[in-house]
Design a protein around this motif. Structure first.
Motif, mmCIF file in Angstrom:
data_model
loop_
_atom_site.group_PDB
_atom_site.id
_atom_site.type_symbol
_atom_site.label_atom_id
_atom_site.label_comp_id
_atom_site.label_asym_id
_atom_site.label_seq_id
_atom_site.Cartn_x
_atom_site.Cartn_y
_atom_site.Cartn_z
ATOM 1 N N GLY A 160 -2.239 0.889 6.589
ATOM 2 C CA GLY A 160 -1.343 1.997 6.273
ATOM 3 C C GLY A 160 -1.491 3.154 7.243
ATOM 4 N N SER A 183 0.825 -1.215 0.000
ATOM 5 C CA SER A 183 0.000 0.000 0.000
ATOM 6 C C SER A 183 0.855 1.259 0.000
ATOM 7 C CB SER A 183 -0.909 0.019 1.230
ATOM 8 O OG SER A 183 -0.146 0.211 2.418
ATOM 9 N N TYR A 184 2.131 1.126 0.351
ATOM 10 C CA TYR A 184 3.048 2.263 0.481
ATOM 11 C C TYR A 184 2.494 3.322 1.439
ATOM 12 C CZ TYR A 184 5.187 0.082 -3.590
ATOM 13 O OH TYR A 184 5.765 -0.820 -4.445
ATOM 14 N N ASP A 185 1.674 2.862 2.402
ATOM 15 C CA ASP A 185 1.052 3.751 3.385
ATOM 16 C C ASP A 185 0.134 4.783 2.732
ATOM 17 O OD1 ASP A 185 1.800 2.878 5.988
ATOM 18 O OD2 ASP A 185 3.836 3.583 5.633
ATOM 19 N N GLU A 186 -0.364 4.485 1.545
ATOM 20 C CA GLU A 186 -1.288 5.381 0.847
ATOM 21 C C GLU A 186 -2.695 4.780 0.867
ATOM 22 O OE1 GLU A 186 0.096 6.404 -3.043
ATOM 23 O OE2 GLU A 186 2.174 6.660 -2.374
ATOM 24 N N GLU A 189 -5.497 5.401 -0.818
ATOM 25 C CA GLU A 189 -6.110 5.039 -2.093
ATOM 26 C C GLU A 189 -5.543 3.734 -2.649
ATOM 27 O OE1 GLU A 189 -8.719 6.190 -3.553
ATOM 28 O OE2 GLU A 189 -9.003 7.687 -1.985
ATOM 29 N N LYS A 190 -4.248 3.533 -2.498
ATOM 30 C CA LYS A 190 -3.626 2.284 -2.964
ATOM 31 C C LYS A 190 -4.163 1.100 -2.168
ATOM 32 C CE LYS A 190 0.772 3.889 -4.933
ATOM 33 N NZ LYS A 190 0.485 3.385 -6.286
ATOM 34 N N GLU A 191 -4.363 1.321 -0.881
ATOM 35 C CA GLU A 191 -4.893 0.258 -0.029
ATOM 36 C C GLU A 191 -6.309 -0.135 -0.470
ATOM 37 O OE1 GLU A 191 -3.993 0.114 4.401
ATOM 38 O OE2 GLU A 191 -6.129 0.587 4.429
ATOM 39 N N ASN A 199 7.436 10.598 10.332
ATOM 40 C CA ASN A 199 7.084 9.372 9.598
ATOM 41 C C ASN A 199 8.018 8.221 9.920
ATOM 42 O OD1 ASN A 199 4.783 10.254 8.185
ATOM 43 N ND2 ASN A 199 6.064 11.306 6.678
ATOM 44 N N THR A 213 -1.946 6.305 6.752
ATOM 45 C CA THR A 213 -2.910 7.357 6.429
ATOM 46 C C THR A 213 -4.353 6.860 6.417
ATOM 47 O OG1 THR A 213 -2.634 6.942 4.047
ATOM 48 C CG2 THR A 213 -1.198 8.603 5.061
ATOM 49 N N THR A 214 -4.576 5.590 6.725
ATOM 50 C CA THR A 214 -5.927 5.021 6.667
ATOM 51 C C THR A 214 -6.750 5.433 7.878
ATOM 52 O OG1 THR A 214 -5.134 3.111 5.409
ATOM 53 C CG2 THR A 214 -7.262 2.891 6.515
#
Length: 354
Positions: free
Chosen positions: A128, A101-104, A106-108, A224, A130-131
């Motif tokens: 992630g 997810s790269y901690d993103e 939208e990707k998740e 981070n 940012t979720t």
């Protein structure tokens, strides 16, 4: 044979048998003779036949695939968790699909959708940073597909979880620094939306309190938790002339960055400043001095996450009662946090004068 991917019908046509016979032979059905199986497998290889897992999943109701979502796979911790998951899955003839997810957020979300479209039998995930919205995971649960969270979890979902006791790991680490003479301990942390950072901060605060040390908000630094964040956080502490004699980081990468800055500024480790991280990444044993860190039992965590998934699968997915499995951490003490005769009070004086 027409152009495109070979199908069981192409194999059947070449051998002059039915497609159903080919299908049974490919699935090692005992009703099909060994001679026929050998012929089918030989032609399948010649035609470069690749099974359609989605079609198979639609027919059987099972794809024998498990989706695994991690923030990043290039960290020893997550790669080791994946190894643990894969060991259990492979032993039961299951394969895993690894996604990052790269901690993103939208990707998740997109990854969960892709895994559902791939008809996976379940999803194991580490959330992630940012979720904040968990609708995509609730969608998995509503479909009756087993969902297990590991390491980075949320209390907003009634799902099975496998974690380490982050609170205990942090408490023991800070207590170790205090017992080795430290009284002004910097803490590197990150978003408190992520359970692991929240628990590690709580462990830090309680260890200070239980040893009669007042909490100084100036010593708690948010970032981070990457290598560069550790460097910038330490530079900020030094620039502000904030006195400290120890650093406890919720990430080995951030503590590594802090160590580099301290060495560049000629601080002696551990004589002047004692350091401890979290994660027991391989590099912590190769630095000079070695970095004290908390081992997160990554492979056992992966195995337990996979075992929990299969228990859910056998019990009907999300209908089973969710449970939380907590692993006990282990503090690995190295040269960054102790000397034969600690004298942190003198170190604090030295730092204040710097």
């Amino acid at each position: 044979m027409k152009k495109g991917k070979a199908t069981i019908h192409d194999i059947a046509e070449k051998l002059n048998i039915t497609a159903s016979t080919v299908s049974r032979a490919l699935n090692n059905n005992p009703r099909i003779s060994d001679a026929t199986k050998k012929k089918v497998l030989k032609v399948a290889k010649q035609l470069n036949y690749q099974p359609n897992h989605i079609a198979s999943a639609l027919r059987s109701g099972k794809s024998r695939l498990i989706g695994v979502i991690v923030p990043t796979a290039n960290r020893n911790f997550f790669s080791s968790v994946i190894r643990g998951i894969e060991e259990i899955a492979n032993s039961l003839n299951y394969k895993i699909i690894i996604s990052q997810s790269y901690d993103e957020f939208e990707k998740e979300v997109q990854t969960v959708e892709a895994l559902l479209n791939a008809r996976v039998d379940g999803i194991l995930a580490s959330i992630g940073k940012t979720t904040e919205n968990f609708d995509h995971f609730e969608k998995v649960m509503k479909r009756g597909i087993p969902l297990v969270l590991f390491d980075r979890i949320t209390n907003d979902l009634e799902v099975s979880q496998v974690v380490i006791d982050d609170y205990l790991g942090a408490y023991q680490t800070v207590e170790h620094l205090i017992k080795n003479g430290c009284s002004r301990i910097v803490h590197f942390t990150s978003s408190q939306r992520i359970n692991i950072y929240k628990e590690r901060l709580r462990g830090y605060e309680d260890a200070l309190k239980d040893h009669g040390i007042d909490l100084d908000p100036e010593l708690v630094v948010f970032s981070n938790m990457q290598l560069e964040d550790g460097k910038s956080s330490m530079n900020s502490i030094l620039h502000k002339n904030i006195p400290f004699d120890g650093v406890f980081s919720s990430s080995d990468y951030a503590i590594m960055g802090a160590m580099q800055v301290l060495k560049e500024n000629n601080f002696k480790i551990p004589e002047q400043v004692k350091l401890a991280g979290f994660g027991n990444e391989p590099f912590t044993s190769f630095t000079e001095p070695g970095i004290t860190s908390v081992d997160q039992k990554s492979i056992p965590m992966g195995k337990l996450a996979a075992e929990t998934f299969f228990e859910l699968l056998n019990n009907g997915g999300t209908e089973a009662i969710a449970r939380k499995t907590i692993l006990k951490p282990e503090l690995i003490i190295r040269g960054s946090s102790q000397v034969s005769k600690p004298n942190c009070s003198q170190a604090l004086t030295d730092l204040q004068a710097t």
